[in-house]
Each structure stands twice: as structure tokens, then as C-alpha cells.
Scaffold this active site. Sequence first.
Site, short mmCIF file in Angstrom:
data_model
loop_
_atom_site.label_atom_id
_atom_site.label_comp_id
_atom_site.label_asym_id
_atom_site.label_seq_id
_atom_site.Cartn_x
_atom_site.Cartn_y
_atom_site.Cartn_z
N SER A 27 0.89 -1.03 0.02
CA SER A 27 0.02 -0.09 0.08
C SER A 27 0.86 1.23 0.05
O SER A 27 2.04 1.12 0.60
CB SER A 27 -0.88 0.25 1.25
OG SER A 27 -1.40 1.09 1.66
N TYR A 80 -1.70 -1.07 11.24
CA TYR A 80 -1.97 -1.41 9.94
C TYR A 80 -0.92 -0.99 8.93
O TYR A 80 -0.19 -2.01 8.39
CB TYR A 80 -3.12 -1.03 9.36
CG TYR A 80 -3.63 -1.23 7.84
CD1 TYR A 80 -3.41 -2.42 7.43
CD2 TYR A 80 -3.20 0.10 6.99
CE1 TYR A 80 -3.56 -2.49 5.96
CE2 TYR A 80 -3.34 0.00 5.70
CZ TYR A 80 -3.45 -1.31 4.76
OH TYR A 80 -3.57 -1.17 3.70
N LYS A 126 2.23 -3.49 6.59
CA LYS A 126 2.61 -3.59 5.41
C LYS A 126 4.04 -3.30 5.21
O LYS A 126 4.75 -4.03 4.51
CB LYS A 126 1.74 -2.42 4.63
CG LYS A 126 0.49 -2.77 4.33
CD LYS A 126 0.18 -4.10 3.40
CE LYS A 126 -1.41 -4.31 3.57
NZ LYS A 126 -1.53 -5.82 2.88
C1 UD1 Z 1 -6.63 4.13 3.99
C2 UD1 Z 1 -5.07 3.65 4.08
C3 UD1 Z 1 -4.78 2.58 2.94
C4 UD1 Z 1 -5.67 1.47 3.07
C5 UD1 Z 1 -7.18 1.89 3.06
C6 UD1 Z 1 -7.98 0.64 3.01
C7 UD1 Z 1 -3.61 5.40 4.89
C8 UD1 Z 1 -2.47 6.50 4.73
N1 UD1 Z 1 -4.18 4.85 4.11
O1 UD1 Z 1 -6.66 4.88 2.81
O2 UD1 Z 1 -3.48 2.43 2.83
O3 UD1 Z 1 -5.46 0.62 2.04
O4 UD1 Z 1 -7.43 2.90 3.90
O5 UD1 Z 1 -8.56 0.45 4.17
O6 UD1 Z 1 -3.24 4.62 5.97
N2 UD1 Z 1 -13.00 10.53 4.34
C9 UD1 Z 1 -14.10 11.30 4.73
N3 UD1 Z 1 -15.19 10.73 5.22
C10 UD1 Z 1 -15.13 9.47 5.41
C11 UD1 Z 1 -14.25 8.70 4.97
C12 UD1 Z 1 -13.22 8.87 4.51
O7 UD1 Z 1 -13.87 12.62 4.56
O8 UD1 Z 1 -16.33 8.91 5.84
C13 UD1 Z 1 -11.89 10.96 3.58
C14 UD1 Z 1 -10.52 10.74 4.46
O9 UD1 Z 1 -10.21 11.77 5.40
C15 UD1 Z 1 -9.55 10.66 3.20
C16 UD1 Z 1 -10.24 10.25 2.13
O10 UD1 Z 1 -11.71 10.42 2.49
O11 UD1 Z 1 -8.91 11.99 2.90
C17 UD1 Z 1 -10.19 8.75 1.66
O12 UD1 Z 1 -10.13 7.85 2.87
P1 UD1 Z 1 -10.33 6.56 2.99
O13 UD1 Z 1 -11.28 5.92 1.83
O14 UD1 Z 1 -10.56 6.00 4.37
O15 UD1 Z 1 -8.85 5.95 2.54
P2 UD1 Z 1 -7.50 6.32 2.96
O16 UD1 Z 1 -7.45 6.82 4.62
O17 UD1 Z 1 -6.87 7.35 2.18
#
Ligand code: UD1
Length: 341
Positions: free
Chosen positions: A126, A151, A155
Amino acid sequence: MKKILITGGTGYIGSHTVVELQQKGYEVIIIDNLSNSSESVVDSIAQITGIKPTFKKIDLTDSKATAAFFEKYKQIDGVIHFAAFKAVGESVENPLKYYHNNLFSLINLLDCMKKNQINNIVFSSSCTVYGEPDSLPVTEKASIKKALSPYGNTKQICEEIITDTTKTSSLQSILLRYFNPIGAHSSALIGELPLGIPNNLIPYITQTAIGKRSILNVYGNDYPTPDGTCLRDYLHVVDLAKAHVIAIDRLLENKNKSALEVFNLGTGNGFSVLEVIKTFEKVSGVKLNYKIVERRAGDVSQIFSDCELANKELGWKAKLGLDEMLSSSWKWENYINKTTK
Ligand code: UD1
């Protein structure tokens, strides 16, 4: 017919990879402990490809069961290892669960591969290994930062375990560092099935749009990005699955340039949370209920990939855009909603 073992093959990325492998003529064996997936995925795969893959319910942390499996299925040409826990927040609350599962699974798997002279592995890694990157886009040469969660740490440690094992054995390895995989198969028969309240953005969006959740929280709009929300490099899970087929082909055909290779897999484009919401509203025709809330602990402000290396060496490039990713996720959400009612 070459035989590929897919660990975690009933999971989200695993199941899409099984489909692509079968469609390329590979025979696939899946092992999965079903901790975050369902056996019905095997039937859905068969519905898409017309071929039912062999499925064994095995927990890779169970060294005896894993050894017995390899005793029975000796003739395996390569392994793609997906089986792992992946919820960042849960890993912070229960680190031992993550270290125990993600590390022991890999160690048992490598032990058995060595004993049975299976020398090819593709590992599901990842972009989390880069932490908050110093410069963008991120290349494979970027430094590995201290992980922001257990997590993420698993990795990094798994990458090190594979690297060290590759140096001292006949193992040939490819580490694939994914950015943010989203979307679902065009048939809408397989996709991401989060248990309980989703952590990730896209399942939260689709569940809000369909009425399973009342409102989407957008975590922070005060980041140093154009609209203040975080930027991520979203890529279609089918594009990602195809990269695994290329990687395993490369190992089996001895086309790899060194015993251990590392590739980023993304589109190279960063989209903000608000851009994702707008695009989802456009492709689904549904107005999304959302509000801006505090930042989520551990989020990096922006990360997107440089995929030149995958492009040049693997001949792989993500083809599907954000519209296709989000419309396929929406189609999948509607399918699950219909079938689970
Ligand atoms: C994270 C992990 C990635 C992992 C993936 C799957 C990190 C840096 N990244 O990705 O390695 O493979 O999870 O579990 O650890 N968001 C909102 N509202 C929500 C959910 C998310 O605003 O309800 C925003 C988050 O703040 C982020 C973006 O959407 O900016 C993407 O979030 P998410 O889909 O959870 O993925 P990552 O955190 O990027």
C-alpha cells in the site's frame, strides 16, 4: 494451465483478481478465512467467468492447516497474497490483532512456499508505506516513513520480510503498492462488502446515497489543498486486478529485472474529497447529504502516485476514470441493497 494461489481471494481486490486471472486462462485456487468476506463470492466469480475456482476455507495463521493445504496442492506456480486485515482505525485500537494476523499469515505462507519450492509471490502492499510524502507525485524511490498506524506498519514489516527472504532464497517477488482502490466489477456481481459502518470514503458515500447512513462526514476542509479537503489517487479495482495478472505473468515468464521489484499502482491524479462527492452526484443523479467535521487522526493531507515505472516495465496503465469508478460503485451498492433486502 498454470496454477495460481490467491490468498484472500474472496475479498474485495482478491475476487476481482481471480476473475481477471481466470479470463486469462489461469487455474485459480482461493484460500480465505472468510473473516471479512463470504463464500458466496465464489459463486459470483463463477457467474462472471463460467469457471468455479477451487475454494478452501483456511486461516493462514493456522500453520498446521496451511501446511496440510500445501501438502495436498503441491503444484502451484505462483502466489498472490492479499489475505490481511486492513482497517486503519481498528488497527490502532487492537494492534496485536493486526500484527498477529498480517505477520503470521505471511510467515506461514513463505515457509510453506519454501518447503514446496514455490518461488513466485506478488504481494499486496500500500501507499501507506510512504506516510506523509516529502514531494508529489510519489515514486517508488520515496523514503519509507514511520507508519501512522499498526496496519501501515504491518505492510512495511511484510515488505521487509519478503525482501529479506528474497535475498536469501530462490524467491522472486513483486511488491505492488496500491493507492486508493475503489469501484466494482462491471457485472455488479462482486465489489467491496464492508462489514458494519464503513471506514472508507466510497462505501460511506454509496451507503449514504442509498439511505443506509444519514449523513457523510467530510474529515476536515483546512488542509493545504486547493479546496481544503484531502487529495487521494483513486484507481479502479479492475485496473488494479489486471496489474496483478501482468505481475504474475512477469514472474512466471522470468521477465523480472531483479529478484525483488516494487511498483506503485495508481492513476497519478489526485482528487479531493469534495471532487469525489461532486462526481458521485453527477454520475448517480443523487444529491449527497454531507457535512464538514474535524480532521480524522492519521490522515495524510495529499498523496498521489508517479506510475512511470509500472507503465514502462509492466506496460500497465490505469484506463478507467473517476466517473467509471464511482458509477460502478453505485451500481454495486444498488445490487447489494436489492439482494440483501
Ligand atoms: C486508508 C489507508 C490505505 C488503506 C485504505 C483501506 C493510509 C494512509 N491509507 O486509505 O493504505 O489501503 O485505508 O482501508 O493509511 N473520508 C471522509 N469521510 C469518510 C471517510 C473518508 O472524509 O467517511 C476522507 C478521508 O479523510 C480521506 C479520504 O476520504 O481523505 C479517503 O479515505 P479512505 O477511503 O478511508 O482511504 P485512506 O485513508 O486514504
